[in-house]
Design a protein around this motif. Structure first.
Motif, PDB file in Angstrom:
ATOM      1  N   LEU A  98      -2.495  -3.524  -7.003  1.00 14.27           N
ATOM      2  CA  LEU A  98      -1.328  -4.331  -7.339  1.00 14.27           C
ATOM      3  C   LEU A  98      -1.634  -5.828  -7.266  1.00 14.27           C
ATOM      4  CD1 LEU A  98       1.517  -2.318  -5.525  1.00 14.27           C
ATOM      5  CD2 LEU A  98       0.992  -2.380  -7.966  1.00 14.27           C
ATOM      6  N   TRP A 149       4.107   7.407  -2.825  1.00 13.10           N
ATOM      7  CA  TRP A 149       4.171   5.958  -2.692  1.00 13.10           C
ATOM      8  C   TRP A 149       4.975   5.315  -3.817  1.00 13.10           C
ATOM      9  CZ3 TRP A 149       2.425   2.587   1.092  1.00 13.10           C
ATOM     10  CH2 TRP A 149       1.767   3.189   2.164  1.00 13.10           C
ATOM     11  N   VAL A 207       6.864   1.588  -3.212  1.00 12.21           N
ATOM     12  CA  VAL A 207       6.478   0.586  -4.205  1.00 12.21           C
ATOM     13  C   VAL A 207       7.666   0.213  -5.083  1.00 12.21           C
ATOM     14  CG1 VAL A 207       5.070   0.188  -6.272  1.00 12.21           C
ATOM     15  CG2 VAL A 207       4.028   1.151  -4.218  1.00 12.21           C
ATOM     16  N   CYS A 225       1.147  -0.659 -11.534  1.00 17.71           N
ATOM     17  CA  CYS A 225       1.717   0.471 -10.799  1.00 17.71           C
ATOM     18  C   CYS A 225       1.192   1.803 -11.334  1.00 17.71           C
ATOM     19  CB  CYS A 225       3.244   0.444 -10.898  1.00 17.71           C
ATOM     20  SG  CYS A 225       4.027  -0.859  -9.927  1.00 17.71           S
ATOM     21  N   THR A 241       9.309  -3.362  -5.360  1.00 15.01           N
ATOM     22  CA  THR A 241       9.483  -3.978  -6.677  1.00 15.01           C
ATOM     23  C   THR A 241      10.906  -4.502  -6.847  1.00 15.01           C
ATOM     24  OG1 THR A 241       7.810  -2.534  -7.670  1.00 15.01           O
ATOM     25  CG2 THR A 241       9.418  -3.537  -9.157  1.00 15.01           C
TER      26      THR A 241
END
Length: 330
Positions: A112, A229, A233, A134, A237
Motif C-alpha cells: 500500500l 484483511w 483495510v 489494494c 480507507t
C-alpha cells in the motif's frame, strides 16, 4: 364491390443518428463455448488449461454469454473455496496461517505504501492507485470490489483496476509453477509464495493445485486468512478518504471455508464425503478459470492503459521477488 387493398405492416425506422442494435452471437460461438465448458469438466482439464481455453475463445470467437459468466464467476469461486475446506485439517491450517501472518502484515502495508508513491510518480489518480494497490496487497478483484464503494470509485476506475489485476492473474497462473519447479521450491514454500504474490484467490488456488496437494492446502489457508484483511483495510480507507458512513461487508465464504475445515477435522462422518466434495470443488475452480478467461477480451486489456498497468506490474514484481527471496532464505 370495391377491392380491398391490404396495407403493408408499418415499420419503425430508427431515429436519425441512432445506433442500430448489435447482432447477438451466432451459433458457432455458443457451440464452441459449450464444448469447451464440457471439456473443463473432464479429468484432462486443469486450471491453467481452462484459463487458456477461455482466453483463446475471448480473443477469437468472443464470449457468447458475457452476462452469464460475469454473474456466476464469483459465486462459483466462493462455493469452490468452501468445498476445498473439506480437504484440510484445522491443526495444519492454523500452523500454516500462523507462519504466514508476518508475511501478510508486512506485504500488505508495504504494498500500500509503495503503491501510493508509485502512483504519484506515474501521475495516476488517487482512487485508481489505491484500488490497484489494494488488489495487489490483499486478494485481487475481491479487494477492489470491497474497497471501490468505500472510495466512491467510478465504473471506469473499477474497470481499469479489475482489468489490471485480471491480466496479471492470468500471467501468474502460467508463470509461477515453472518458476517453482526451476527453483526446486518445496510444496510448503510454493503454497506460501502463491498466497502472498498472486492477486486473486482463483489464480492462487489454480497455481497451487497445479503444483501439488500440500501446496494447495497451504496456499488456500494463507490466502483466505489474508483476505480477512479486506475489513481493516476498507475501514482504514474510509478514514483516510473521509467516508466514515460506508459499510464494510464480511467475506462470508471465508466463514464457510472455516466451517468446512472444522467439520472435516472433528466430524468423522464428514470425512467420508469430504473427498467427493473436494473433487467437486476442484471442478468448480476449473470452470471458474474458464469463465474468467472467456471474459478477458482484448478490449478489456486495451482499456487498462499503460500507466495503470505499469503500476500493477511494478507492485506485482516487487511483491513476488521480495516474498520469494524471504521464503527461500527461511
Amino acid at each position: 364491390m370495391p377491392e380491398t387493398v391490404l396495407a403493408p405492416p408499418e415499420t419503425t425506422a430508427p431515429a436519425p443518428g441512432a445506433l442500430a442494435p448489435e447482432p447477438g452471437p451466432g451459433l458457432l460461438p455458443k457451440v464452441v463455448f459449450g464444448l469447451l465448458l464440457a471439456f473443463c469438466l473432464t479429468p484432462w482439464a486443469s486450471p491453467p488449461v481452462a484459463l487458456a481455453l477461455g482466453l483463446v475463445l475471448a480473443q477469437t470467437l468472443g464470449n457468447p454469454f458475457p452476462a452469464f459468466t460475469k454473474k456466476y464467476t464469483a459465486k462459483l469461486l466462493q462455493f469452490s473455496v468452501i468445498g476445498l475446506g473439506f480437504g484440510l485439517n484445522a491443526y495444519a491450517a492454523v500452523q500454516a496461517g500462523r507462519e504466514g501472518i508476518l508475511f501478510t502484515i508486512a506485504s500488505i502495508f508495504g504494498t500500500l505504501v509503495l503503491g501510493y508513491f508509485a502512483g504519484r510518480w506515474l501521475k495516476l489518480g488517487r482512487v485508481v492507485t489505491h484500488l490497484i494497490s489494494c488488489g495487489t496487497a490483499i486478494c485481487g478483484g475481491s479487494a477492489i470490489a470491497a474497497v471501490g464503494p468505500v472510495v466512491g470509485a467510478k465504473d471506469e476506475e473499477m474497470s481499469v483496476a479489475l482489468g489490471t489485476v485480471f491480466v496479471l492473474n492470468a500471467v501468474a497462473l502460467f508463470v509461477f509453477p515453472p518458476i517453482g519447479h526451476a527453483l526446486a521450491l518445496s510444496q510448503h514454500q510454493f503454497g506460501l509464495w502463491c498466497a502472498i504474490a498472486i492477486h486473486d484467490t482463483s489464480s492462487v488456488v489454480g497455481a497451487a493445485a497445479a503444483y501439488g496437494a500440500e501446496a494447495l492446502g497451504v496456499a488456500t489457508t494463507v490466502k483466505l486468512a489474508r483476505a480477512l484483511w479486506i475489513i481493516p483495510v476498507a475501514l482504514g480507507t474510509a478514514y483516510f478518504f473521509k467516508r466514515p458512513d460506508v459499510k464494510v461487508k464480511l467475506p462470508w465464504f471465508i466463514l464457510g471455508f472455516i466451517g468446512a475445515m472444522l467439520l472435516n477435522t472433528y466430524v468423522p462422518a464428514t470425512q467420508v464425503v469430504g473427498p467427493w466434495l473436494v473433487q467437486l470443488a476442484r471442478l468448480g475452480l476449473v470452470v471458474t478459470l474458464f469463465f474468467i478467461g472467456a471474459g478477458l477480451s482484448f478490449k478489456t486489456i486495451k482499456a487498462v492503459g499503460p500507466r495503470p498497468f505499469a503500476l500493477g506490474v511494478l507492485l506485482w514484481v516487487v511483491v513476488s521477488t521480495v516474498s520469494l527471496y524471504v521464503i527461500v532464505q527461511l
